[in-house]
Scaffold this motif. Structure first.
Motif, PDB file in Angstrom:
ATOM      1  N   LEU A   1       0.860  -1.185   0.000  1.00  0.00           N
ATOM      2  CA  LEU A   1       0.000   0.000   0.000  1.00  0.00           C
ATOM      3  C   LEU A   1       0.892   1.230   0.000  1.00  0.00           C
ATOM      4  CD1 LEU A   1      -2.643  -0.742   2.790  1.00  0.00           C
ATOM      5  CD2 LEU A   1      -2.992  -0.825   0.340  1.00  0.00           C
ATOM      6  N   HIS A   2       0.544   2.211  -0.794  1.00  0.00           N
ATOM      7  CA  HIS A   2       1.260   3.484  -0.791  1.00  0.00           C
ATOM      8  C   HIS A   2       0.229   4.587  -0.932  1.00  0.00           C
ATOM      9  CE1 HIS A   2       4.515   6.339  -1.403  1.00  0.00           C
ATOM     10  NE2 HIS A   2       3.731   6.896  -2.318  1.00  0.00           N
ATOM     11  N   LEU A   3       0.169   5.464   0.078  1.00  0.00           N
ATOM     12  CA  LEU A   3      -0.759   6.590   0.063  1.00  0.00           C
ATOM     13  C   LEU A   3       0.012   7.877   0.315  1.00  0.00           C
ATOM     14  CD1 LEU A   3      -3.469   5.070   2.411  1.00  0.00           C
ATOM     15  CD2 LEU A   3      -3.578   5.216  -0.063  1.00  0.00           C
ATOM     16  N   LEU A   4      -0.381   8.922  -0.364  1.00  0.00           N
ATOM     17  CA  LEU A   4       0.245  10.224  -0.189  1.00  0.00           C
ATOM     18  C   LEU A   4      -0.854  11.264  -0.044  1.00  0.00           C
ATOM     19  CD1 LEU A   4       3.037  11.610  -0.202  1.00  0.00           C
ATOM     20  CD2 LEU A   4       2.726  11.974  -2.627  1.00  0.00           C
ATOM     21  N   ARG A   5      -0.789  12.049   1.016  1.00  0.00           N
ATOM     22  CA  ARG A   5      -1.760  13.118   1.246  1.00  0.00           C
ATOM     23  C   ARG A   5      -1.004  14.395   1.556  1.00  0.00           C
ATOM     24  NH1 ARG A   5      -4.611  10.208  -0.796  1.00  0.00           N
ATOM     25  NH2 ARG A   5      -6.668   9.460  -0.216  1.00  0.00           N
ATOM     26  N   GLU A   6      -1.283  15.442   0.797  1.00  0.00           N
ATOM     27  CA  GLU A   6      -0.672  16.733   1.060  1.00  0.00           C
ATOM     28  C   GLU A   6      -1.574  17.522   1.998  1.00  0.00           C
ATOM     29  OE1 GLU A   6       0.654  18.711  -2.454  1.00  0.00           O
ATOM     30  OE2 GLU A   6       1.826  16.976  -3.092  1.00  0.00           O
ATOM     31  N   HIS A   7      -0.954  18.434   2.755  1.00  0.00           N
ATOM     32  CA  HIS A   7      -1.708  19.249   3.701  1.00  0.00           C
ATOM     33  C   HIS A   7      -0.988  20.581   3.879  1.00  0.00           C
ATOM     34  CE1 HIS A   7       1.227  18.730   6.949  1.00  0.00           C
ATOM     35  NE2 HIS A   7       1.341  17.476   6.537  1.00  0.00           N
ATOM     36  N   SER A   8      -1.618  21.476   4.586  1.00  0.00           N
ATOM     37  CA  SER A   8      -1.012  22.779   4.859  1.00  0.00           C
ATOM     38  C   SER A   8      -1.011  23.054   6.360  1.00  0.00           C
ATOM     39  CB  SER A   8      -1.773  23.879   4.112  1.00  0.00           C
ATOM     40  OG  SER A   8      -3.133  23.874   4.494  1.00  0.00           O
ATOM     41  N   ASN A  53       2.787  -4.528   8.281  1.00  0.00           N
ATOM     42  CA  ASN A  53       3.744  -3.607   8.897  1.00  0.00           C
ATOM     43  C   ASN A  53       3.998  -2.470   7.933  1.00  0.00           C
ATOM     44  OD1 ASN A  53       6.340  -4.024   7.308  1.00  0.00           O
ATOM     45  ND2 ASN A  53       5.906  -6.119   7.928  1.00  0.00           N
ATOM     46  N   GLY A  54       4.366  -1.318   8.500  1.00  0.00           N
ATOM     47  CA  GLY A  54       4.600  -0.173   7.636  1.00  0.00           C
ATOM     48  C   GLY A  54       4.987   1.061   8.405  1.00  0.00           C
ATOM     49  N   THR A  55       5.009   2.172   7.673  1.00  0.00           N
ATOM     50  CA  THR A  55       5.366   3.461   8.260  1.00  0.00           C
ATOM     51  C   THR A  55       4.451   4.550   7.719  1.00  0.00           C
ATOM     52  OG1 THR A  55       6.978   3.919   6.487  1.00  0.00           O
ATOM     53  CG2 THR A  55       7.821   2.908   8.513  1.00  0.00           C
ATOM     54  N   LEU A  56       4.262   5.561   8.551  1.00  0.00           N
ATOM     55  CA  LEU A  56       3.602   6.796   8.146  1.00  0.00           C
ATOM     56  C   LEU A  56       4.630   7.888   8.353  1.00  0.00           C
ATOM     57  CD1 LEU A  56       1.052   8.437   7.321  1.00  0.00           C
ATOM     58  CD2 LEU A  56       0.583   8.659   9.772  1.00  0.00           C
ATOM     59  N   THR A  59       5.560  15.080   7.371  1.00  0.00           N
ATOM     60  CA  THR A  59       6.360  16.287   7.160  1.00  0.00           C
ATOM     61  C   THR A  59       5.451  17.500   7.282  1.00  0.00           C
ATOM     62  OG1 THR A  59       6.046  16.391   4.752  1.00  0.00           O
ATOM     63  CG2 THR A  59       7.898  15.048   5.561  1.00  0.00           C
ATOM     64  N   GLN A  60       6.025  18.671   7.110  1.00  0.00           N
ATOM     65  CA  GLN A  60       5.243  19.898   7.249  1.00  0.00           C
ATOM     66  C   GLN A  60       4.177  20.042   6.177  1.00  0.00           C
ATOM     67  OE1 GLN A  60       7.824  23.250   6.945  1.00  0.00           O
ATOM     68  NE2 GLN A  60       8.250  22.952   4.775  1.00  0.00           N
ATOM     69  N   ASP A  61       4.271  19.270   5.077  1.00  0.00           N
ATOM     70  CA  ASP A  61       3.289  19.426   4.014  1.00  0.00           C
ATOM     71  C   ASP A  61       2.720  18.128   3.443  1.00  0.00           C
ATOM     72  OD1 ASP A  61       5.579  18.610   2.720  1.00  0.00           O
ATOM     73  OD2 ASP A  61       5.700  20.326   1.381  1.00  0.00           O
ATOM     74  N   GLN A  62       3.103  16.969   4.025  1.00  0.00           N
ATOM     75  CA  GLN A  62       2.505  15.736   3.519  1.00  0.00           C
ATOM     76  C   GLN A  62       2.588  14.573   4.505  1.00  0.00           C
ATOM     77  OE1 GLN A  62       4.502  14.809  -0.153  1.00  0.00           O
ATOM     78  NE2 GLN A  62       6.086  13.618   0.841  1.00  0.00           N
ATOM     79  N   PHE A  63       1.689  13.622   4.276  1.00  0.00           N
ATOM     80  CA  PHE A  63       1.695  12.335   4.961  1.00  0.00           C
ATOM     81  C   PHE A  63       1.963  11.294   3.885  1.00  0.00           C
ATOM     82  CE2 PHE A  63      -1.063  14.831   7.678  1.00  0.00           C
ATOM     83  CZ  PHE A  63      -0.679  14.455   8.951  1.00  0.00           C
ATOM     84  N   GLU A  64       2.880  10.380   4.154  1.00  0.00           N
ATOM     85  CA  GLU A  64       3.155   9.300   3.206  1.00  0.00           C
ATOM     86  C   GLU A  64       3.108   7.976   3.960  1.00  0.00           C
ATOM     87  OE1 GLU A  64       6.480   7.811  -0.030  1.00  0.00           O
ATOM     88  OE2 GLU A  64       6.896   9.574   1.190  1.00  0.00           O
ATOM     89  N   LEU A  65       2.170   7.138   3.576  1.00  0.00           N
ATOM     90  CA  LEU A  65       1.993   5.854   4.224  1.00  0.00           C
ATOM     91  C   LEU A  65       2.466   4.742   3.285  1.00  0.00           C
ATOM     92  CD1 LEU A  65      -0.632   4.602   6.537  1.00  0.00           C
ATOM     93  CD2 LEU A  65      -0.369   3.291   4.451  1.00  0.00           C
ATOM     94  N   ASN A  66       3.307   3.871   3.802  1.00  0.00           N
ATOM     95  CA  ASN A  66       3.766   2.688   3.084  1.00  0.00           C
ATOM     96  C   ASN A  66       3.524   1.489   3.983  1.00  0.00           C
ATOM     97  OD1 ASN A  66       5.124   3.697   0.568  1.00  0.00           O
ATOM     98  ND2 ASN A  66       6.198   4.908   2.105  1.00  0.00           N
ATOM     99  N   ALA A  90      -9.101   1.373   1.526  1.00  0.00           N
ATOM    100  CA  ALA A  90     -10.243   2.285   1.611  1.00  0.00           C
ATOM    101  C   ALA A  90     -10.462   2.749   3.047  1.00  0.00           C
ATOM    102  CB  ALA A  90     -11.500   1.609   1.072  1.00  0.00           C
ATOM    103  N   GLU A  91     -10.307   1.846   4.014  1.00  0.00           N
ATOM    104  CA  GLU A  91     -10.499   2.203   5.422  1.00  0.00           C
ATOM    105  C   GLU A  91      -9.408   3.162   5.897  1.00  0.00           C
ATOM    106  OE1 GLU A  91     -12.659   2.165   8.941  1.00  0.00           O
ATOM    107  OE2 GLU A  91     -13.207   1.328   7.009  1.00  0.00           O
ATOM    108  N   ILE A  92      -8.168   2.920   5.494  1.00  0.00           N
ATOM    109  CA  ILE A  92      -7.063   3.803   5.869  1.00  0.00           C
ATOM    110  C   ILE A  92      -7.277   5.183   5.265  1.00  0.00           C
ATOM    111  CG2 ILE A  92      -4.588   4.243   5.560  1.00  0.00           C
ATOM    112  CD1 ILE A  92      -4.200   1.172   5.733  1.00  0.00           C
ATOM    113  N   VAL A  93      -7.649   5.228   3.995  1.00  0.00           N
ATOM    114  CA  VAL A  93      -7.904   6.504   3.319  1.00  0.00           C
ATOM    115  C   VAL A  93      -9.024   7.260   4.033  1.00  0.00           C
ATOM    116  CG1 VAL A  93      -8.853   7.514   1.202  1.00  0.00           C
ATOM    117  CG2 VAL A  93      -7.018   5.836   1.062  1.00  0.00           C
ATOM    118  N   LYS A  94     -10.097   6.558   4.357  1.00  0.00           N
ATOM    119  CA  LYS A  94     -11.234   7.192   5.041  1.00  0.00           C
ATOM    120  C   LYS A  94     -10.802   7.781   6.383  1.00  0.00           C
ATOM    121  CE  LYS A  94     -14.339   5.115   7.519  1.00  0.00           C
ATOM    122  NZ  LYS A  94     -15.362   4.215   8.038  1.00  0.00           N
ATOM    123  N   ASN A  95     -10.075   6.988   7.178  1.00  0.00           N
ATOM    124  CA  ASN A  95      -9.643   7.452   8.498  1.00  0.00           C
ATOM    125  C   ASN A  95      -8.707   8.649   8.404  1.00  0.00           C
ATOM    126  OD1 ASN A  95     -11.138   5.409   9.618  1.00  0.00           O
ATOM    127  ND2 ASN A  95      -9.402   4.109  10.114  1.00  0.00           N
TER     128      ASN A  95
END
Length: 108
Positions: A4-11, A55-58, A61-68, A84-89
Motif C-alpha cells: 500500500l502506498h498513500l500520499l496526502r498533502e496538507h497545509s 507492517n509499515g510506516t507513516l 512532514t510539514q506538508d505531507q503524509f506518506e503511508l507505506n 479504503a479504510e485507511i484513506v477514510k480514516n
C-alpha cells in the motif's frame, strides 16, 4: 505480499501534522490492534506500525503524509478494503473541523 502506498498533502505545518499523526496512531492502535512507535525528527516524523500480517510506516512532514505498508498473504486478499479504510480514516482526520455554531445572543 501486497503493498500500500498513500500520499496526502496538507497545509498544517509540522506541529499540526504531528497532532493528526498522533490521533491516527491512537486510532489504529485501538481499532486494528496495531503496535505503533512514534519517532519525532527535526523535519520529519515517523510512525512505525505493525501487527500480525501487516507492517509499515507513516512519514509526516510539514506538508505531507506518506503511508507505506506491506500486507501479508492473508490480508493481501483484502487490500482494497484495507486501503479504503485507511484513506477514510486519514481523510477524516485531515478534514477541516467545522466551526461550532455560536449561541444566539440573549435579549435583555
Amino acid at each position: 505480499m501486497a503493498d500500500l502506498h498513500l500520499l496526502r498533502e496538507h497545509s498544517l505545518g509540522l506541529a499540526g501534522a504531528r497532532k493528526i499523526a498522533f490521533e491516527w496512531a491512537e486510532q489504529v492502535e485501538q481499532e486494528f490492534d496495531m503496535e505503533c512507535v512514534y519517532t519525532e525528527g527535526k523535519t520529519e516524523d515517523e510512525v512505525s506500525f505493525k501487527r500480525s500480517g501487516v507492517n509499515g510506516t507513516l512519514l509526516v512532514t510539514q506538508d505531507q503524509f506518506e503511508l507505506n505498508a506491506k500486507l501479508g498473504f492473508l490480508l493481501g486478499a483484502f487490500k482494497d478494503k484495507i486501503e479504503a479504510e485507511i484513506v477514510k480514516n486519514l481523510d477524516q482526520l485531515l478534514a477541516p473541523k467545522a466551526a461550532k455554531p455560536k449561541a444566539a445572543a440573549k435579549k435583555k
